[in-house]
Design an enzyme around this catalytic site. Sequence first.
Site, PDB file in Angstrom:
ATOM      1  N   VAL A  70      -2.207   5.395  -1.539  1.00  0.00           N
ATOM      2  CA  VAL A  70      -1.793   6.640  -0.884  1.00  0.00           C
ATOM      3  C   VAL A  70      -0.273   6.644  -0.747  1.00  0.00           C
ATOM      4  O   VAL A  70       0.316   5.659  -0.305  1.00  0.00           O
ATOM      5  CB  VAL A  70      -2.453   6.775   0.519  1.00  0.00           C
ATOM      6  CG1 VAL A  70      -1.890   7.984   1.264  1.00  0.00           C
ATOM      7  CG2 VAL A  70      -3.966   6.891   0.396  1.00  0.00           C
ATOM      8  N   ALA A 115       3.902   4.131   1.745  1.00  0.00           N
ATOM      9  CA  ALA A 115       2.699   4.061   0.910  1.00  0.00           C
ATOM     10  C   ALA A 115       1.822   2.913   1.381  1.00  0.00           C
ATOM     11  O   ALA A 115       2.263   2.063   2.165  1.00  0.00           O
ATOM     12  CB  ALA A 115       3.091   3.835  -0.546  1.00  0.00           C
ATOM     13  N   LYS A 116       0.616   2.896   0.948  1.00  0.00           N
ATOM     14  CA  LYS A 116      -0.261   1.741   1.185  1.00  0.00           C
ATOM     15  C   LYS A 116      -1.376   1.801   0.157  1.00  0.00           C
ATOM     16  O   LYS A 116      -1.682   2.867  -0.386  1.00  0.00           O
ATOM     17  CB  LYS A 116      -0.864   1.810   2.597  1.00  0.00           C
ATOM     18  CG  LYS A 116      -1.234   0.461   3.160  1.00  0.00           C
ATOM     19  CD  LYS A 116      -0.007  -0.305   3.636  1.00  0.00           C
ATOM     20  CE  LYS A 116      -0.355  -1.645   4.234  1.00  0.00           C
ATOM     21  NZ  LYS A 116       0.813  -2.226   4.915  1.00  0.00           N
ATOM     22  N   GLY A 117      -1.991   0.638  -0.078  1.00  0.00           N
ATOM     23  CA  GLY A 117      -3.106   0.612  -1.016  1.00  0.00           C
ATOM     24  C   GLY A 117      -4.126  -0.406  -0.569  1.00  0.00           C
ATOM     25  O   GLY A 117      -3.847  -1.240   0.302  1.00  0.00           O
TER      26      GLY A 117
END
Length: 426
Positions: A70, A115-117
């Site tokens: 995201v 962001a992050k995943g």
Amino acid sequence: MTITTESLKAGTAQLNPYTMALQQLDEVANHMHLDPNIHEYLKYPKREITVSIPVLLDNGSLKVFQGYRVHHSLARGPAKGGIRYHPNVSLDEVRALAMWMTWKCAVVGIPYGGAKGGVVCNPKELSLKELERITRRFTSELIVILGPEKDIPAPDVYTDSQIMAWIMDTYSMNKGYSVPGVVTGKPISIGGSEGRNEATARGCVYVIMEAFQKKGVDPSKAVAVVQGFGNAGSIAAQLLQKEGCTVTAVSDSKGGIHNPKGLDIEKVVEYKKKTGTVVGFPGADSISNEDLLELPCDVLVPAALENVITGKNAPRIKAKLIAEAANGPTTPEADKVFKDKGIMVLPDILANAGGVTVSYFEWVQDIQAFFWSEGEINSKLKQIMTRSFAQVYSIAEREKVPMRLAAYVLALGRVAEALTVRGIYP
Ligand code: NAD
């Protein structure tokens, strides 16, 4: 149940992290009278990708894992944020973490968006080869949005420098040349940075020292208590001791140890290396993780899990200062208690931003292919952390608000300014 934006709106997911992140955004936006258009803009992730990751397990069967990435906001620069491997990863958790990364990068003034995943998997049940296959296929599925100028992942829960090395290699193989700047937290041999391992704890201790100065606490007479003895906690304990503090208690998932006269942290590190836990360290009493939080001290450093300081135990906490090395250790109810008691809380988006700051240094070094010494890294880190502390502190003083709200005001102000000058496309 899959938690969706719809279920959030319907109010069916009370403790959902994305709900919490949106509530925080609303509170800060209201406090600072944020332009309603900017407020509306920031509620939504810029983009999110859900991928299916088909992987052949060692037993020959195929398993399809779910992965997410995201991007919350790219207003201030490329997307930056970790990738976590955990069975509880959900899209809403990743959305919330991406939003928090936007604020964290903005607080310390580094030119990134948030962001992050994550991949829904249990790394403890996977072999190294299976983890490698998951990582390489996940990277390949995300390749359209990754890149040093687009999105730069980093380690998070249950991902480490080896996983970053596989991401860097997979991306580079697809490009046809080595691209070290596509991830941070890599091994030094392929473009990682000196000082990255200690950066989170070091940054945290820099801001603790600044807070001590404001409060008139002499570090050589100060008592510190640290919960969690992993990367952030054990290094913070060592650095606090180097600053002259007496560290009276530390803990890990198995329990804690306490000696009111002070622990020799170097020896505790050695002991944990040998036994796998701090519990049983000679010359200290054992203490539970709950009781440890309530010990009298000048600074309490929660460096393990989220939601450990709640409305229930906050009234019993005797620390004069709390420095959140962990993400989200203090609940909003506990924050209210500390506000009433005048206990300063150095919020996670400031107190643990040393990690992403040195990740930024790693990326800069990779791009310019010119590497700095550990001394240079630490002095640049100190400059950024002390400047950020001063900026947050002055907002807190001016607006008579706690440091957390002040940090959010600073962060949101910076993101809003970037959005405003860029304008809404088209
Ligand atoms: P880590 O895995 O190295 O260490 C975690 C420590 O917490 C371990 O000592 C573990 O035993 C302990 N722990 C686990 N459950 C516990 C419990 N119930 N009670 C007490 N201790 C418990 O992780 P880390 O990298 O040190 O991260 C710790 C926190 O700091 C997390 O919230 C993480 O998001 C945050 N953080 C870390 C970094 C970083 O660069 N490492 C950066 C930003 C934020």
